[in-house]
Scaffold this motif. Structure first.
Motif, PDB file in Angstrom:
ATOM      1  N   PHE A  20       0.849  -1.191   0.000  1.00  0.00           N
ATOM      2  CA  PHE A  20       0.000   0.000   0.000  1.00  0.00           C
ATOM      3  C   PHE A  20       0.884   1.241   0.000  1.00  0.00           C
ATOM      4  N   LEU A  21       1.896   1.225   0.852  1.00  0.00           N
ATOM      5  CA  LEU A  21       2.844   2.331   0.938  1.00  0.00           C
ATOM      6  C   LEU A  21       3.951   2.091  -0.082  1.00  0.00           C
ATOM      7  N   TRP A  22       3.631   2.320  -1.341  1.00  0.00           N
ATOM      8  CA  TRP A  22       4.570   1.962  -2.400  1.00  0.00           C
ATOM      9  C   TRP A  22       5.660   3.013  -2.604  1.00  0.00           C
ATOM     10  N   ASN A  23       5.439   4.240  -2.140  1.00  0.00           N
ATOM     11  CA  ASN A  23       6.487   5.261  -2.090  1.00  0.00           C
ATOM     12  C   ASN A  23       6.647   5.676  -0.633  1.00  0.00           C
ATOM     13  N   GLU A  24       7.600   5.064   0.044  1.00  0.00           N
ATOM     14  CA  GLU A  24       7.754   5.284   1.481  1.00  0.00           C
ATOM     15  C   GLU A  24       8.161   6.716   1.805  1.00  0.00           C
ATOM     16  N   GLU A  25       8.735   7.417   0.825  1.00  0.00           N
ATOM     17  CA  GLU A  25       9.127   8.803   1.070  1.00  0.00           C
ATOM     18  C   GLU A  25       7.935   9.756   1.027  1.00  0.00           C
ATOM     19  N   ASN A  26       6.827   9.311   0.473  1.00  0.00           N
ATOM     20  CA  ASN A  26       5.643  10.164   0.368  1.00  0.00           C
ATOM     21  C   ASN A  26       4.384   9.327   0.572  1.00  0.00           C
ATOM     22  N   LEU A 143       7.961  11.942  -6.988  1.00  0.00           N
ATOM     23  CA  LEU A 143       6.701  11.235  -6.750  1.00  0.00           C
ATOM     24  C   LEU A 143       6.744   9.758  -7.120  1.00  0.00           C
ATOM     25  N   PHE A 144       7.505   9.396  -8.150  1.00  0.00           N
ATOM     26  CA  PHE A 144       7.480   8.025  -8.661  1.00  0.00           C
ATOM     27  C   PHE A 144       8.775   7.252  -8.439  1.00  0.00           C
ATOM     28  N   GLN A 145       9.890   7.860  -8.740  1.00  0.00           N
ATOM     29  CA  GLN A 145      11.154   7.124  -8.758  1.00  0.00           C
ATOM     30  C   GLN A 145      11.514   6.460  -7.428  1.00  0.00           C
TER      31      GLN A 145
END
Length: 308
Positions: A20-26, A143-145
């Motif tokens: 669910f938290l696929w981008n842990e930085e955001n 946002l993606f990388q």
């Protein structure tokens, strides 16, 4: 002839767990993008049924061809997002309830509204996408990388194809309905429905996904909710369960770029709006060039590393 190309994608969501938290930085952007997946399944299912219903009304062969390619692209988006959401439901089974609610809202719209209304709905919502997705794609390194490459690649593919067919929904609307006044009159109810569906998804995230897994209050994207939470902190009788930090997906992005996107969204709803004249994200051209060259766009950030 239409310039649209129908591309079938497999992002291998069944191969291992989908976070669910696929981008842990955001975490806020992770949650917002997940809500887009839920919305996309219902919305694009509605589009496919709508185009099939509208086909007899399309007397211009060029518009009919555009509509068919548009429908088939959207069908591919829906299929890919279903695989993404299926992975989320595998980890958080309660989200099936949320998906059913979201799809139910669009099924109800199909059953209870006219073809003209749903053409306006599709045209109005699709018209906003170029500005919003340009903001996201112009900031892909943030946002993606940093995230799961499968999920990031899904959204990048979807968003560049939305840019590719940015004029399609308005072309179809103009061919059948042809009234800017009608489209503008319907806009308030259309966007109320869109926000209702996104709210359903976010409420479902708070309900079915533990805070440890989402790291954010999924409802924080709504200003009215943030204001209510602010009041609750000061009025003990209104206290409710804590659902997480109130961060927002675009807090890390330059304010000027956010305002430019907002102006684009407003402009998209005005009479005589022509999406063909919109400024496009540079990443879209790069994506199309790489796809045509055979690059593995389902692993946008990691395919090169594996080759090396």
């Amino acid at each position: 002839m239409t310039d649209l190309q129908v591309r079938k994608m497999n992002f291998a969501f069944a191969d291992y767990d989908v976070p669910f938290l696929w981008n842990e930085e955001n975490p806020a952007f992770s949650s917002m993008a997940n809500a887009v997946s839920f919305l996309a399944i219902g919305f694009e299912k509605m589009i496919v049924k709508l185009i099939l219903q509208a086909k007899p009304l399309l007397t211009d062969p060029a518009v009919a061809e555009e509509a068919d390619a548009f429908m088939r692209q959207e069908g591919q988006h829906s299929t890919a997002h279903r695989q993404h959401v299926k992975g989320l439901i595998k980890s958080f089974p309660g989200l099936q309830e949320t998906l059913d609610e979201v799809i139910g809202e669009f099924d109800k719209l199909t059953a209870e509204t006219s073809v003209n209304y749903r053409l306006a709905y599709t045209a109005d919502l699709e018209a906003t996408f170029t500005s919003v997705f340009k903001l996201m794609l112009d900031n892909d390194s943030t946002l993606f990388q940093p995230g799961d490459d499968r999920v990031a690649s899904l959204f990048i593919w979807h968003f560049v194809e939305e840019v590719e067919h940015r004029s399609s929904a308005l072309i179809i609307f103009e061919s059948v309905v042809g009234s800017d006044l009608y489209r503008m009159r319907m806009a308030p109810s259309i966007f109320r429905h869109v926000m209702k569906v996104i709210r359903l998804a976010c409420l479902g995230f708070n309900k079915h996904v533990p805070l440890d897994d989402r790291q954010v209050d999924a409802m924080a994207m709504f200003a009215s909710y943030r204001n209510m939470q602010f009041l609750r902190k000061r009025l003990p009788m209104l206290q409710e369960e804590y659902n997480g930090p109130m961060s927002r997906a675009f807090d890390v992005l330059p304010l000027g770029e956010q305002l430019t996107a907002l102006r684009g969204v407003v402009r998209s709803q005005l009479p005589k709006h022509n999406p063909a004249h919109e400024k496009l994200p540079a990443l879209a051209d790069v994506w199309f060039e790489r796809f045509d060259a055979g690059y593995d766009v389902t692993r946008w950030y990691t395919a090169d590393a594996e080759v090396k």
